[in-house]
Design a protein around this motif. Structure first.
Motif, PDB file in Angstrom:
ATOM      1  N   ASN A  54      16.841 -18.403  42.470  1.00 17.95           N
ATOM      2  CA  ASN A  54      18.040 -18.636  41.656  1.00 17.95           C
ATOM      3  C   ASN A  54      18.725 -19.955  41.965  1.00 17.95           C
ATOM      4  OD1 ASN A  54      17.660 -16.155  40.496  1.00 17.95           O
ATOM      5  ND2 ASN A  54      18.968 -15.095  41.972  1.00 17.95           N
ATOM      6  N   PHE A  55      18.221 -20.675  42.982  1.00 13.79           N
ATOM      7  CA  PHE A  55      18.897 -21.925  43.347  1.00 13.79           C
ATOM      8  C   PHE A  55      18.740 -22.937  42.208  1.00 13.79           C
ATOM      9  CE2 PHE A  55      21.015 -23.892  46.838  1.00 13.79           C
ATOM     10  CZ  PHE A  55      20.879 -25.255  46.612  1.00 13.79           C
ATOM     11  N   PRO A  56      19.849 -23.598  41.795  1.00 15.48           N
ATOM     12  CA  PRO A  56      19.755 -24.549  40.654  1.00 15.48           C
ATOM     13  C   PRO A  56      18.808 -25.705  40.965  1.00 15.48           C
ATOM     14  CG  PRO A  56      21.890 -24.702  41.731  1.00 15.48           C
ATOM     15  CD  PRO A  56      21.209 -23.528  42.328  1.00 15.48           C
ATOM     16  N   LYS A  57      17.876 -25.988  40.027  1.00 16.74           N
ATOM     17  CA  LYS A  57      16.911 -27.062  40.223  1.00 16.74           C
ATOM     18  C   LYS A  57      17.236 -28.206  39.278  1.00 16.74           C
ATOM     19  CE  LYS A  57      12.928 -24.630  42.020  1.00 16.74           C
ATOM     20  NZ  LYS A  57      13.323 -23.237  42.115  1.00 16.74           N
ATOM     21  N   LEU A  58      17.022 -29.455  39.755  1.00 13.24           N
ATOM     22  CA  LEU A  58      17.286 -30.632  38.907  1.00 13.24           C
ATOM     23  C   LEU A  58      16.173 -30.843  37.897  1.00 13.24           C
ATOM     24  CD1 LEU A  58      18.617 -33.239  41.470  1.00 13.24           C
ATOM     25  CD2 LEU A  58      19.871 -32.241  39.587  1.00 13.24           C
ATOM     26  N   TRP A  59      14.976 -30.624  38.341  1.00 14.56           N
ATOM     27  CA  TRP A  59      13.841 -30.829  37.454  1.00 14.56           C
ATOM     28  C   TRP A  59      12.754 -29.859  37.866  1.00 14.56           C
ATOM     29  CZ3 TRP A  59       9.302 -32.531  39.843  1.00 14.56           C
ATOM     30  CH2 TRP A  59       9.455 -32.997  41.134  1.00 14.56           C
ATOM     31  N   HIS A  60      11.961 -29.511  36.898  1.00 14.40           N
ATOM     32  CA  HIS A  60      10.844 -28.622  37.176  1.00 14.40           C
ATOM     33  C   HIS A  60       9.573 -29.441  37.296  1.00 14.40           C
ATOM     34  CE1 HIS A  60      13.095 -24.933  36.321  1.00 14.40           C
ATOM     35  NE2 HIS A  60      13.785 -25.725  35.474  1.00 14.40           N
ATOM     36  N   PRO A  61       8.872 -29.316  38.389  1.00 14.17           N
ATOM     37  CA  PRO A  61       7.612 -30.086  38.491  1.00 14.17           C
ATOM     38  C   PRO A  61       6.586 -29.560  37.473  1.00 14.17           C
ATOM     39  CG  PRO A  61       7.923 -28.626  40.396  1.00 14.17           C
ATOM     40  CD  PRO A  61       9.147 -28.529  39.580  1.00 14.17           C
ATOM     41  N   VAL A  62       6.115 -30.441  36.656  1.00 14.92           N
ATOM     42  CA  VAL A  62       5.136 -30.065  35.614  1.00 14.92           C
ATOM     43  C   VAL A  62       3.792 -30.722  35.949  1.00 14.92           C
ATOM     44  CG1 VAL A  62       4.586 -30.262  33.157  1.00 14.92           C
ATOM     45  CG2 VAL A  62       6.929 -29.913  33.884  1.00 14.92           C
ATOM     46  N   GLU A  63       2.656 -30.020  35.690  1.00 12.60           N
ATOM     47  CA  GLU A  63       1.325 -30.603  35.943  1.00 12.60           C
ATOM     48  C   GLU A  63       1.011 -31.682  34.897  1.00 12.60           C
ATOM     49  OE1 GLU A  63      -1.481 -27.211  37.685  1.00 12.60           O
ATOM     50  OE2 GLU A  63      -2.442 -28.539  36.189  1.00 12.60           O
ATOM     51  N   ASP A  64       0.820 -32.929  35.371  1.00 12.96           N
ATOM     52  CA  ASP A  64       0.527 -34.036  34.457  1.00 12.96           C
ATOM     53  C   ASP A  64      -1.003 -34.147  34.272  1.00 12.96           C
ATOM     54  OD1 ASP A  64       1.631 -37.519  34.392  1.00 12.96           O
ATOM     55  OD2 ASP A  64       0.526 -36.293  32.930  1.00 12.96           O
ATOM     56  N   PRO A  65      -1.510 -33.926  33.048  1.00 10.38           N
ATOM     57  CA  PRO A  65      -2.977 -33.953  32.859  1.00 10.38           C
ATOM     58  C   PRO A  65      -3.577 -35.341  33.158  1.00 10.38           C
ATOM     59  CG  PRO A  65      -1.834 -33.745  30.770  1.00 10.38           C
ATOM     60  CD  PRO A  65      -0.810 -33.620  31.839  1.00 10.38           C
ATOM     61  N   ASP A  66      -2.749 -36.423  33.006  1.00 16.40           N
ATOM     62  CA  ASP A  66      -3.286 -37.767  33.218  1.00 16.40           C
ATOM     63  C   ASP A  66      -3.580 -38.032  34.677  1.00 16.40           C
ATOM     64  OD1 ASP A  66      -1.001 -39.096  30.748  1.00 16.40           O
ATOM     65  OD2 ASP A  66      -3.052 -38.298  30.529  1.00 16.40           O
ATOM     66  N   LEU A  67      -2.831 -37.363  35.590  1.00 15.69           N
ATOM     67  CA  LEU A  67      -2.993 -37.645  37.017  1.00 15.69           C
ATOM     68  C   LEU A  67      -4.293 -37.051  37.571  1.00 15.69           C
ATOM     69  CD1 LEU A  67       0.585 -37.163  38.533  1.00 15.69           C
ATOM     70  CD2 LEU A  67      -0.696 -39.278  38.277  1.00 15.69           C
ATOM     71  N   ARG A  68      -4.869 -36.119  36.829  1.00 13.36           N
ATOM     72  CA  ARG A  68      -6.067 -35.428  37.351  1.00 13.36           C
ATOM     73  C   ARG A  68      -7.238 -36.382  37.487  1.00 13.36           C
ATOM     74  NH1 ARG A  68      -7.188 -29.562  35.590  1.00 13.36           N
ATOM     75  NH2 ARG A  68      -5.514 -28.509  36.709  1.00 13.36           N
TER      76      ARG A  68
END
Lengths: 356, 177
Positions: B163-177
């Motif tokens: 429940n702790f407030p998050k600034l951003w959600h880490p998303v999987e970037d397909p380009d980095l793979r």
């Protein structure tokens, strides 16, 4: 005792040896220019005065202090008994019948002594001297009734035992003779032995009040009692006059009479339980309301103290919470008037008199 | 009010305080405890009256210096004899005697008078959690510790973390793979 007099323009100044040394001899007097032949102390005066004082002290150390003398025998006082009696009454601001006042100061044993002396001298054994026996009874009765009535008006919830105990304290030998001595009663007493025992002083004081009652009536006498006896209660906790051996029993009884829940003692705070200087604060609760709390060095002592505080709160005699005695002012005057009315009225009054 | 004797007993009674030194800076503890030992928190205070209270400090082994004081703070001592000078780091002093640091801190903050030793006698330092029974029976109040102990990550519950407030959600970037 030698006396050195100096007649200055300012008046007669007499030095009495040994008495005024501290005041005049050991301090340099202010030089005053007058036409007086003895302007200031001569060179020999101070050493002579000091020598005499030393001799007096030596005598006192060896033989003890000189025995006390009644006021009438102080050598430098011109003592006139009649004037003193008159002055006594005037000093109090009261007019008392001279014969009654004379009788008030005469102790029965003094009268007996005088009769014996007359018998020895083979004179008529009949003596027209009145003693203060009856007057003292009249006096103490009035004083007791006034004090009890006053206290009943001021503390309506205080039990009769407490009021009687306070009245006994105020009319006790110590307190009455203390008041009497400071009013100058002790100097006018006629009693064969000097120094007068305290109960003689007390009896004479009551007789004076009796004489005042006979001369002036209950109103003035009531004011006298109010002004001289009741201020002895100032600064004193009147609950201390009453010796309570079982405060918890009395508290249970009192709460029962008032229709309240029985008292429940609870330990409120404590500190240092395993030390010698432990302190416990116990509170007494009735129907979950705190009625009194107090500290103590043990739980039992704290409970005892708390019970006494609870009683004081219920009776309204807690010196921290109750107002000071209304001796003067509008309340005091109204109180005095109602007391006098009650004393005069007797059974017709609304308030029930305090039973002994 | 109660009798004069009882009132006096209540006024001059000594109170026993407890302070938990876990994760507390010793200096700040000392600053809080020193006025209590002197009796300065009482209206009847006078320096000559000896009206100080008792303080029991537990967990002195767990005190927490801020910064690098464990390595940098030096405790100096001279025995008075020749070659008697010593300089010891705070961490070493703490290893030798886990109550010494708190003791020195409080001792230094008390007034430098003859009454200081009496006040120190009323200070009870316990390195751990176990309080002797006779002292435990006396304690009535607790002093609030000066520092609010921060929570470690593993001390948070799963719910709180989610429940702790998050600034951003880490998303999987397909380009980095």
């Amino acid at each position: 005792m030698a006396a050195i007099t100096c007649t200055c323009v300012n008046g007669v100044r007499s030095l009495i040896l040994g008495r005024y040394i501290g005041r005049t001899i050991l301090r340099t007097p202010k030089p005053v220019i007058t036409d007086c032949p003895v302007r200031n102390l001569k060179r020999w005066e101070r050493p002579y005065m000091l020598y005499l004082e030393k001799q007096r002290k030596k005598h006192e150390r060896k033989f003890g202090p000189p025995p006390p003398k009644p006021r009438s025998e102080h050598s430098d006082l011109p003592w006139n008994y009649d004037s003193e009696l008159y002055a006594f009454a005037r000093r109090l601001g009261e007019e008392i019948n001279e014969e009654t006042l004379r009788a008030a100061f005469t102790h029965p044993s003094f009268v007996a002594g005088e009769i014996e002396k007359r018998k020895e001298l083979e004179l008529d054994a009949e003596l027209d001297m009145q003693d203060n026996e009856e007057l003292s009874h009249i006096g103490i009765e009035f004083i007791s009734e006034y004090i009890k009535s006053y206290l009943r008006h001021v503390y309506p919830n205080f039990p009769d035992d407490g009021i009687n105990a306070t009245k006994d304290h105020l009319t006790s030998v110590e307190v009455s003779s203390h008041i009497a001595s400071h009013l100058g009663v002790a100097d006018l007493i006629k009693y064969p032995v000097f120094p007068f025992p305290e109960d003689v002083v007390q009896k004479t004081f009551f007789a004076v009040v009796g004489a005042l009652l006979q001369s002036q009536g209950p109103d003035r006498t009531g004011l006298f009692v109010r002004d001289f006896f009741l201020p002895q209660l100032m600064g004193k906790d009147i609950n201390d006059c009453w010796e309570l051996l079982d405060p918890m029993g009395l508290l249970v009884e009192t709460l029962q009479q008032q229709g309240k829940e029985p008292p429940q003692p609870r330990l409120i705070r404590q500190t240092g339980s395993s030390t010698l200087v432990a302190m416990y604060i116990v509170g007494i609760y009735s129907d979950k309301q705190l009625i009194g709390s107090a500290p103590g060095s043990s739980i039992l002592e704290a409970e005892d103290q708390a019970t006494r505080v609870a009683l004081k709160n219920i009776f309204g005699t807690n010196p921290e919470k109750s107002p000071p005695l209304p001796i003067d002012g509008p309340i005091g005057q109204y109180l005095h008037a109602s007391i006098v009315k009650q004393l005069k009225g007797g059974d017709n009054s609304e308030r029930v008199a305090v039973s002994d | 009010m109660a009798s004069r004797a009882a009132q006096q007993w209540g006024t001059f009674a000594r109170v026993w305080y407890l302070l938990d030194a876990n994760q507390q800076p010793p200096g700040r503890i000392a600053a809080m405890v020193s006025p209590i030992l002197q009796g300065k928190h009482k209206p009847i205070y006078h320096p000559l009256s000896d009206v100080g209270d008792h303080v029991v400090i537990i967990n002195t082994r767990k005190i927490a210096f801020s910064g690098e004081k464990w390595d940098r703070k030096i405790y100096y001592h001279h025995t008075g004899y020749p070659r008697g000078f010593s300089a010891t780091k705070a961490k070493d002093v703490h290893l030798i005697d886990p109550t010494k640091i708190v003791h020195k801190a409080i001792y230094g903050m008390l007034p430098k008078t003859l009454t200081r030793r009496t006040m120190m006698q009323r200070l009870h330092l316990i390195p751990g959690q176990t309080i002797p029974e006779d002292i435990k029976a006396n304690i009535v109040e607790q002093i609030v510790a000066p520092r609010e102990i921060p929570k470690r990550l593993d001390q948070y519950t799963q719910e709180e973390l989610e429940n702790f407030p998050k600034l951003w959600h880490p998303v999987e970037d397909p380009d980095l793979r």
